[in-house]
Design an enzyme around this catalytic site. Structure first.
Site, PDB file in Angstrom:
ATOM      1  N   GLY A  26       0.960  -1.008   0.101  1.00  0.00           N
ATOM      2  CA  GLY A  26       0.159  -0.058   0.114  1.00  0.00           C
ATOM      3  C   GLY A  26       0.972   1.392  -0.054  1.00  0.00           C
TER       4      GLY A  26
ATOM      5  CB  VAL B 167       1.365 -12.511   5.845  1.00  0.00           C
ATOM      6  CG1 VAL B 167       2.208 -12.896   7.135  1.00  0.00           C
ATOM      7  CG2 VAL B 167       2.737 -12.227   4.794  1.00  0.00           C
TER       8      VAL B 167
ATOM      9  CD  GLU C 259     -14.206  11.944  -1.676  1.00  0.00           C
ATOM     10  OE1 GLU C 259     -13.424  13.069  -1.339  1.00  0.00           O
ATOM     11  OE2 GLU C 259     -13.698  10.864  -1.718  1.00  0.00           O
TER      12      GLU C 259
END
Ligand SMILES: Cc1cc2nc3c(=O)[nH]c(=O)nc-3n(C[C@H](O)[C@H](O)[C@H](O)COP(=O)(O)OP(=O)(O)OC[C@H]3O[C@@H](n4cnc5c(N)ncnc54)[C@H](O)[C@@H]3O)c2cc1C
Length: 421
Positions: free
Chosen positions: A6, A72, A163
């Protein structure tokens, strides 16, 4: 080893480009996601591919970097390994940059029926669901069912909720009657439900008020200071006694850290599920495990509850940790992390946004232009920048978009996709 490609993980690895270290990044996706524009994918405004960028492509020219597609499952600090879907892998230093996930606050029923939007597959599910329901509404015989199909409830009045509800209202205003003959604008309702007494609670009072005013002007029904109690796929119950019949509940009410198992000595904060780290992002209780970005909580004098869960905080922690890791490896003193708040922006439909940048607070068209510029410039890769710019340009002038495709039919009850349905 970095778990997660990220904002935090990518910036850590990039800053280590010329350092004498070998970097291995593991991510369950082979791409980096630009989460701030997920809602535009969900609303069919832009293509999913334009906000996702292959991790390998980002590092084409970085020789000390390698990547593996792996989930993971567990960290094993006792022998410096992680257990993953491709086997056990050894690390010298481990950086957990796994981000966050949707927080349903333990309500399993809401989790079953409400739609989260934290990654590209979820945004595509949401897009499919909205379009499927509008299609169903065009042929629905039962007026009550048609009303439920055309009622949209967004839960959470932070930037994402604001939004998303703004984009739904714009869809009603600009697209519904044009493309869905037989459906009336008046039949589509958009609600925004927020627990706090104002929208955009992390922004200035002025930004909150303006956001409310902009949303009200495009007929978003806003409910503040109320909480969703339950949702069974049709009836949404709110704690002031109100009930809304809807087939569409979009959950933007909270996130929690995505903490991999195995760090028994670490403190995971109960409310946010974030891992406590010191001022160098080292996980308390360990010497060679670090956490950065949304998953980490660093308590400082200015941010006693940790830094905000936003991209600039993740980017800066990644970059800062790169320098501190080199200090640690070279036995030099480390430097405590300092966060530079670059401000907050949120857009509300077409031509309008609110901005808090330092002491500057402004709203309207200029804020909207700035919002667009910042987002385009922050996207990874030239092709993504160009693709989003072109999509926005076409959308702006045609007041329509070509991405409203039901490619994967989403079943909200079984949470599965079926292309043939
Ligand atoms: C809808 C939405 C809108 C947003 N809007 C804004 C905005 O306008 N402005 C802003 O600044 N911020 C915004 N944010 C917040 C911002 O996106 C996050 O703060 C930022 O992404 C955090 O970066 P990160 O690197 O910590 O985590 P992420 O970007 O979430 O990256 C985590 C990575 O870890 C990987 N991963 C997780 N667990 C595992 C595992 N077990 N194994 C392998 N890989 C794993 C994931 O696949 C992912 O690639 C928004 C977030 C969302 C969801």
């Amino acid at each position: 080893m970095i778990i997660g490609g990220g904002f935090a993980g990518i910036n850590l690895a990039k800053t280590l480009k010329n350092a004498p270290v070998d970097i291995l990044m593991l991510d369950k996706h082979n791409y980096h996601t630009f989460q701030p524009l997920l809602y535009q994918v969900a609303m069919g405004a832009i293509a999913a591919d334009s906000i996702a960028f292959p991790i390998r492509r980002i590092f084409t020219y970085q020789d000390n970097f390698s990547y593996c597609l792996a989930y993971v499952q567990q960290i094993n600090p006792e022998n410096n390994t992680v257990t993953t879907t491709i086997g056990d892998v050894h690390y010298d230093y481990l950086v957990v940059a796994t981000g966050s996930n949707t927080n349903f606050f333990g309500n399993k029923q809401i989790e079953q029926f409400a739609m989260p939007m934290k990654n590209v597959p979820e945004a595509l599910n949401l897009r499919g669901l909205v379009l499927q329901h509008l299609e169903k509404a065009t042929v629905a015989q039962n007026p009550e069912e048609r009303a439920a199909l055309m009622t949209f409830v967004v839960v959470g009045g932070g930037p994402t909720g604001v939004e998303l509800s703004g984009a739904l209202a714009e869809m009603r205003r600009l697209i519904l009657q044009k493309d869905y003959h037989g459906l009336s604008r008046d039949d589509m309702r958009v609600y925004l439900v927020e627990g706090k007494d104002r929208l955009l609670a992390a922004m200035s009072e002025g930004a909150s008020q303006k956001a409310k005013q902009y949303l009200s002007a495009i007929d978003v029904m806003i409910y503040n200071s109320v909480h969703v109690q339950s949702y069974d796929g049709l009836e949404l119950k709110i704690d002031d006694g109100m009930m809304i019949k809807t087939r569409n509940v979009f959950w933007a009410a909270g996130v929690m850290g995505e903490v991999p198992k195995g760090m028994e000595k670490a403190t995971v904060l109960p409310r946010t599920s974030r891992i406590q780290v010191d001022e160098t992002n080292c996980v308390k209780g360990y010497k060679n495990i670090f956490a950065i970005g949304d998953v980490a909580s660093m308590s400082t004098a200015d941010y006693p509850n940790g830094h905000p869960g936003v991209a600039p905080a993740a980017i800066q922690q990644g970059q800062w940790l790169a320098k501190n890791l080199m200090h640690i490896i070279n036995n030099e003193p480390t430097e405590p992390f300092k966060y530079r708040d670059k401000g907050t922006l949120a857009t509300i439909g077409r031509n309008k946004a609110v901005a808090d940048i330092g002491k500057l607070h402004f709203q309207g068209f200029f804020a909207w232009l700035l919002w667009g510029f910042v987002h385009i410039m922050s996207l990874a890769g030239f092709s993504s920048k160009l693709s989003v710019f072109l999509s926005w340009g076409i959308k702006y002038f045609t007041k329509n978009s070509d991405n409203r495709l039901i490619i994967r039919n989403f079943n909200v009850v079984t949470r599965t996709v079926d292309p043939e349905q």
